[in-house]
Design a protein around this motif. Structure first.
Motif, PDB file in Angstrom:
ATOM      1  N   MET A 149      70.479 101.344  31.489  1.00 18.77           N
ATOM      2  CA  MET A 149      70.516 102.856  32.066  1.00 18.77           C
ATOM      3  C   MET A 149      69.494 103.653  31.165  1.00 18.77           C
ATOM      4  SD  MET A 149      74.524 103.596  32.566  1.00 18.77           S
ATOM      5  CE  MET A 149      74.234 105.244  33.355  1.00 18.77           C
ATOM      6  N   ARG A 150      68.772 103.025  30.417  1.00 22.35           N
ATOM      7  CA  ARG A 150      67.701 103.803  29.722  1.00 22.35           C
ATOM      8  C   ARG A 150      66.597 104.442  30.299  1.00 22.35           C
ATOM      9  NH1 ARG A 150      64.705 101.820  23.976  1.00 22.35           N
ATOM     10  NH2 ARG A 150      63.649 103.634  23.556  1.00 22.35           N
ATOM     11  N   PRO A 151      66.181 103.980  31.367  1.00 26.15           N
ATOM     12  CA  PRO A 151      65.393 104.910  32.397  1.00 26.15           C
ATOM     13  C   PRO A 151      65.778 106.078  32.831  1.00 26.15           C
ATOM     14  CG  PRO A 151      65.181 102.443  32.896  1.00 26.15           C
ATOM     15  CD  PRO A 151      66.246 102.614  31.884  1.00 26.15           C
ATOM     16  N   PHE A 152      67.256 106.190  32.947  1.00 26.25           N
ATOM     17  CA  PHE A 152      67.708 107.705  33.512  1.00 26.25           C
ATOM     18  C   PHE A 152      67.479 108.533  32.524  1.00 26.25           C
ATOM     19  CE2 PHE A 152      70.382 105.070  36.706  1.00 26.25           C
ATOM     20  CZ  PHE A 152      69.419 105.312  37.488  1.00 26.25           C
ATOM     21  N   ARG A 153      67.420 108.458  31.097  1.00 19.14           N
ATOM     22  CA  ARG A 153      67.669 109.439  30.059  1.00 19.14           C
ATOM     23  C   ARG A 153      66.751 110.504  30.259  1.00 19.14           C
ATOM     24  NH1 ARG A 153      68.267 105.292  24.787  1.00 19.14           N
ATOM     25  NH2 ARG A 153      69.706 104.242  25.560  1.00 19.14           N
ATOM     26  N   VAL A 174      59.160  99.331  37.282  1.00 20.37           N
ATOM     27  CA  VAL A 174      60.207  98.385  36.857  1.00 20.37           C
ATOM     28  C   VAL A 174      61.496  99.071  36.349  1.00 20.37           C
ATOM     29  CG1 VAL A 174      60.366  96.441  35.375  1.00 20.37           C
ATOM     30  CG2 VAL A 174      58.336  96.932  36.600  1.00 20.37           C
ATOM     31  N   GLY A 175      61.167 100.001  35.320  1.00 24.13           N
ATOM     32  CA  GLY A 175      62.397 100.729  34.826  1.00 24.13           C
ATOM     33  C   GLY A 175      63.281 101.207  35.926  1.00 24.13           C
ATOM     34  N   ASP A 176      62.944 101.981  36.927  1.00 25.64           N
ATOM     35  CA  ASP A 176      63.474 102.210  38.088  1.00 25.64           C
ATOM     36  C   ASP A 176      64.643 101.295  38.676  1.00 25.64           C
ATOM     37  OD1 ASP A 176      62.765 104.904  37.740  1.00 25.64           O
ATOM     38  OD2 ASP A 176      61.276 104.949  39.162  1.00 25.64           O
ATOM     39  N   ALA A 177      63.878 100.078  38.912  1.00 23.35           N
ATOM     40  CA  ALA A 177      64.510  99.071  39.481  1.00 23.35           C
ATOM     41  C   ALA A 177      65.638  98.499  38.588  1.00 23.35           C
ATOM     42  CB  ALA A 177      63.458  98.055  39.666  1.00 23.35           C
ATOM     43  N   VAL A 178      65.269  98.504  37.262  1.00 23.13           N
ATOM     44  CA  VAL A 178      66.352  98.225  36.311  1.00 23.13           C
ATOM     45  C   VAL A 178      67.562  99.163  36.394  1.00 23.13           C
ATOM     46  CG1 VAL A 178      67.003  97.588  33.912  1.00 23.13           C
ATOM     47  CG2 VAL A 178      64.944  96.644  34.789  1.00 23.13           C
ATOM     48  N   ALA A 179      67.153 100.368  36.351  1.00 19.65           N
ATOM     49  CA  ALA A 179      68.058 101.412  36.338  1.00 19.65           C
ATOM     50  C   ALA A 179      69.021 101.362  37.424  1.00 19.65           C
ATOM     51  CB  ALA A 179      67.522 102.725  36.287  1.00 19.65           C
ATOM     52  N   VAL A 180      68.385 101.067  38.772  1.00 23.39           N
ATOM     53  CA  VAL A 180      69.411 100.871  39.769  1.00 23.39           C
ATOM     54  C   VAL A 180      70.352  99.642  39.858  1.00 23.39           C
ATOM     55  CG1 VAL A 180      69.216 100.046  42.316  1.00 23.39           C
ATOM     56  CG2 VAL A 180      67.646 101.954  41.423  1.00 23.39           C
ATOM     57  N   VAL A 181      69.955  98.607  39.182  1.00 26.37           N
ATOM     58  CA  VAL A 181      70.732  97.384  38.947  1.00 26.37           C
ATOM     59  C   VAL A 181      72.004  98.118  38.047  1.00 26.37           C
ATOM     60  CG1 VAL A 181      70.871  95.299  37.758  1.00 26.37           C
ATOM     61  CG2 VAL A 181      68.989  95.735  39.309  1.00 26.37           C
ATOM     62  N   ALA A 182      71.483  98.638  36.921  1.00 28.12           N
ATOM     63  CA  ALA A 182      72.721  99.050  35.921  1.00 28.12           C
ATOM     64  C   ALA A 182      73.671 100.026  36.649  1.00 28.12           C
ATOM     65  CB  ALA A 182      71.917  99.938  34.990  1.00 28.12           C
TER      66      ALA A 182
END
Length: 389
Positions: free
Chosen positions: A89-93, A371-379
């Motif tokens: 979730m780090r990209p959401f910080r 890429v960070g957004d995509a990972v955040a969505v998975v989280a």
């Protein structure tokens, strides 16, 4: 007259329990003169994924309850899984930090995954105001816990299995005072308002705003005991259409739950969350039946062990349990010791001691941010299947 400061209250529209607690807290804080901003954590998601995450969680509860229970147990026992969610979730910080105005003096959460964003910001000095959280369940699941959160507010009897370096304060439940005001509407007028029979023994069946769980089976089995079911389907239109016309009293979304609870003899619930706390405050006995997997069963265990509710484990047990509690008052939830604090008072004390949050750091975008957004969505999808209702 200048207000004493701004407080940001963060929730999520995963069911209604998190939002109702946040709304009650916001009302109490505004009553003390503070400006209050309400933030839905899922609005941080890119585009239409907000709805996708919410519906994924609902779908898992409806169609894969065993999968939800497995994820709940896994994240209960493994700190590594919670750390992994926090890292994903780090990209959401940065996004959530920019939603906190410069004049904010405290941030309060009623949804566990908000802590996984705010705790690291607080711990690393990027958020200079206290972060408090109100735990909406009786089981303090590890997904609520994040380094950097200042205070965890729990109701009495809540259980924290790993209390390492965690500041827990017992507070009153964030329940509207209307539930305790028994003189506002008497039983006769309450039954008349909802079109309910005056001389029947009524069992109120509740399953959250989504009508989740085995509601149809519960309704039929309660009806077979001789009590008349009053079913609240919430926003579940499919459930409403399924049950309407079957000879029971079926309601959709109810705006005045305090009056409805004064109309019934017992509440039958399946999650042990805020609605259960409301019933106890209203003085209505509560029976847990067919609890939801994960947090529902965990809450039911704590409630039954503390003597606040009764848990009917099978259809054969349901009738005797209902007969035993109808016409009786529920046990007092206060327990020993001094009365719990008002959570709004704790937040106000913290806010008055704090300096304003100040502006967020300027946003720095890079080619890797998509890429960070995509990972955040998975989280976010992972948290929706492993979170608390």
């Amino acid at each position: 007259m200048e207000h004493p400061g701004r407080i940001v209250v963060i929730s999520a529209d995963i069911g209604a329990g998190h939002d109702r607690a946040a709304d009650e807290l916001a009302a109490r804080l505004r009553g003390r003169g503070f400006e209050v901003d309400r933030l839905n954590l899922l609005h941080l998601l890119p585009g239409p994924l907000h709805r996708a995450v919410r519906e994924t969680y609902r779908g898992v509860l409806d169609r894969l309850p065993w999968g939800y229970h497995l994820l709940f147990r896994l994240t209960s026992r493994s700190r590594t899984s919670v750390r992994a969610i926090r890292a994903l979730m780090r990209p959401f910080r940065a996004r959530i930090r920019r939603r906190i105005p410069p004049d904010t003096r405290a941030v309060v959460t009623t949804y566990p995954f908000a802590n996984q964003l705010l705790g690291p910001l607080r711990r690393r000095g990027r958020l200079g105001v206290p972060v408090l959280t109100y735990v909406t369940d009786l089981v303090v699941h590890p997904t609520w816990l994040a380094p950097g959160v200042d205070v965890y507010c729990t109701v009495r009897h809540a259980e924290l299995r790993r209390p390492d370096d965690v500041d827990v304060t017992v507070v009153q439940p964030l329940v509207s005072p209307a539930f305790a005001d028994g003189g506002a509407v008497d039983r006769r007028r309450a039954r008349q308002r909802f079109g309910l029979p005056q001389d029947a023994a009524l069992a109120l069946i509740v399953a959250g705003s989504w009508g989740a769980g085995e509601v149809a089976a519960t309704t039929a089995e309660v009806g077979s005991t001789g009590l008349q079911p009053v079913v609240v389907c919430g926003r579940n239109r499919t459930l409403y259409r399924r049950l309407h016309g079957a000879g029971w009293h079926v309601l959709g979304w109810v705006d005045d739950m305090p009056a409805l609870m004064r109309a019934v003899d017992v509440v039958v619930e399946n999650a042990g969350g805020l609605t259960c706390q409301e019933a106890l405050v209203a003085g209505v006995p509560v029976v847990t039946y067919r609890p939801l997997p994960g947090h529902g069963r965990a809450n039911a265990t704590i409630l039954a062990r503390s003597g606040l509710t009764r848990w009917a484990g099978t259809p054969d047990q349901l009738g005797p349990v209902l007969a035993a509690v109808v016409g009786t008052a529920p046990p007092a939830a206060a327990g020993d010791g001094p009365p719990p604090d008002d959570p709004a008072g704790l937040v106000v004390e913290a806010a008055r001691r704090a300096a304003p949050a100040g502006p967020a750091e300027p946003e720095r975008r890079s080619l890797l941010d998509p890429v960070g957004d995509a990972v955040a969505v998975v989280a976010a999808l992972l948290q929706s299947t492993g979170g608390l209702r």
